[in-house]
Enzyme design. Structure first.
Site, PDB file in Angstrom:
ATOM      1  N   LYS A 113      43.328  31.595  38.290  1.00 20.71           N
ATOM      2  CA  LYS A 113      42.765  32.450  37.245  1.00 20.71           C
ATOM      3  C   LYS A 113      43.417  33.831  37.232  1.00 20.71           C
ATOM      4  CE  LYS A 113      38.772  34.282  39.836  1.00 20.71           C
ATOM      5  NZ  LYS A 113      39.091  35.704  39.676  1.00 20.71           N
ATOM      6  N   ASP A 114      44.094  34.208  38.329  1.00 21.25           N
ATOM      7  CA  ASP A 114      44.751  35.512  38.405  1.00 21.25           C
ATOM      8  C   ASP A 114      46.203  35.478  37.938  1.00 21.25           C
ATOM      9  OD1 ASP A 114      42.439  36.589  39.524  1.00 21.25           O
ATOM     10  OD2 ASP A 114      43.104  36.239  41.579  1.00 21.25           O
ATOM     11  N   ARG A 148      34.328  39.547  31.305  1.00 22.56           N
ATOM     12  CA  ARG A 148      33.743  38.290  30.820  1.00 22.56           C
ATOM     13  C   ARG A 148      32.339  38.093  31.385  1.00 22.56           C
ATOM     14  NH1 ARG A 148      33.006  33.690  33.432  1.00 22.56           N
ATOM     15  NH2 ARG A 148      34.328  34.386  35.146  1.00 22.56           N
ATOM     16  N   ARG A 149      32.205  38.224  32.699  1.00 21.36           N
ATOM     17  CA  ARG A 149      30.894  38.031  33.318  1.00 21.36           C
ATOM     18  C   ARG A 149      29.896  39.081  32.840  1.00 21.36           C
ATOM     19  NH1 ARG A 149      33.618  36.969  39.216  1.00 21.36           N
ATOM     20  NH2 ARG A 149      33.895  34.702  39.027  1.00 21.36           N
ATOM     21  N   ARG A 186      34.184  46.161  42.927  1.00 19.41           N
ATOM     22  CA  ARG A 186      35.480  45.608  43.299  1.00 19.41           C
ATOM     23  C   ARG A 186      35.434  45.283  44.783  1.00 19.41           C
ATOM     24  NH1 ARG A 186      40.055  47.432  41.173  1.00 19.41           N
ATOM     25  NH2 ARG A 186      40.913  45.898  42.621  1.00 19.41           N
ATOM     26  N   ARG A 196      31.214  42.533  48.730  1.00 19.12           N
ATOM     27  CA  ARG A 196      30.424  42.392  47.497  1.00 19.12           C
ATOM     28  C   ARG A 196      29.037  41.833  47.821  1.00 19.12           C
ATOM     29  NH1 ARG A 196      34.047  40.733  42.237  1.00 19.12           N
ATOM     30  NH2 ARG A 196      36.040  41.571  42.917  1.00 19.12           N
ATOM     31  N   CYS A 231      43.301  37.526  32.565  1.00 19.50           N
ATOM     32  CA  CYS A 231      42.277  37.092  33.517  1.00 19.50           C
ATOM     33  C   CYS A 231      41.208  38.166  33.673  1.00 19.50           C
ATOM     34  CB  CYS A 231      42.900  36.778  34.875  1.00 19.50           C
ATOM     35  SG  CYS A 231      43.705  38.175  35.661  1.00 19.50           S
TER      36      CYS A 231
END
Length: 238
Positions: free
Chosen positions: A80-81, A125-126, A143, A149, A237
């Protein structure tokens, strides 16, 4: 055969790289490896949001320089990156079997979140998707690696929940941290999420032949379709 592998230095990136090394060893027992871990621009800057870098592929551009300079033979990416357009002379050499592509809500389920809950994510997106489902929540940009996280919902950051990729949690042995795995019908996952991609030089025929042996055609077909859609939309992405 000695293979120089480029990777990021995060715990998740290292776990993913060792997974790829294991797949290669299974088809080529005599393979030996050297790891070349770097901190990308996005690793060095843990404050800016991804869209603020002004670069497509903030986790990939420096790795592609490693490949083109022949410092490494291949690079392991979270697919995805990886941008849909690769640098000239490089190719997506292998897409192994894909992990769970869904997003995971950690700290509480969607319905357990209190009114006005603070939810952490670094993804536009999230952010859009969680606010579509729960307009009352406050989205907090975060981040960093998976562990830090998660700790933000354990008192460090005062968050009620964070949104992470289910695949990353599983690869780190942290699947139990997920309170809810989101239904893609209402919370679509990112293009290529859950898949790994091995990037290499297009003219390295010997290595390409090896990497082809760890390919999963079903995973390749799925991510190529997703990436074609993203390329047509001119998206990146997140």
């Amino acid at each position: 055969m000695l293979i120089k592998i480029g990777t990021r230095s995060s715990p998740l990136a290292m776990a993913q790289t060792h997974h790829i090394m294991g797949l290669i060893k299974a088809v080529l027992p005599e393979a030996e490896f050297t790891l070349h871990a770097i901190a990308t621009m996005a690793d060095r800057d843990r404050v800016s949001e991804f869209h603020q870098f002004g670069v497509v592929g903030v986790f990939a551009v420096e790795h592609e320089s490693q490949l083109l300079s022949r410092e490494v033979d291949c690079v392991v990416h979270s697919l995805k990156d990886l941008p849909t357009s690769l640098a000239e002379g490089l190719t997506l050499a292998a897409v192994p079997s894909r992990e769970d592509p869904r997003d995971a809500l950690c700290g509480a389920t969607l319905h357990e979140l209190p009114q006005g809950a603070r939810v952490g994510t670094g993804s536009l997106r999230r952010r859009a998707q969680i606010q579509s489902l729960r307009p009352d929540v406050e989205v907090v940009p975060i981040r960093g690696n998976v562990g830090p996280r998660l700790r933000k919902i354990e008192g460090e950051g005062g968050l009620d929940a964070v949104i992470l990729a289910a695949a990353g949690l599983r690869r780190l042995g942290l699947s139990g941290s997920a309170s809810e795995t989101m239904d893609p019908a209402v919370f679509p996952y990112a293009v290529g999420q859950g898949a790994l991609g091995v990037e290499a030089r297009a003219d390295d025929e010997n290595l390409l032949a090896v990497l082809k042996r760890i390919e999963d055609p079903t995973a390749r077909a799925a991510v190529e379709a997703e990436r074609a859609m993203m390329h047509a939309l001119g998206a990146g992405c997140s």
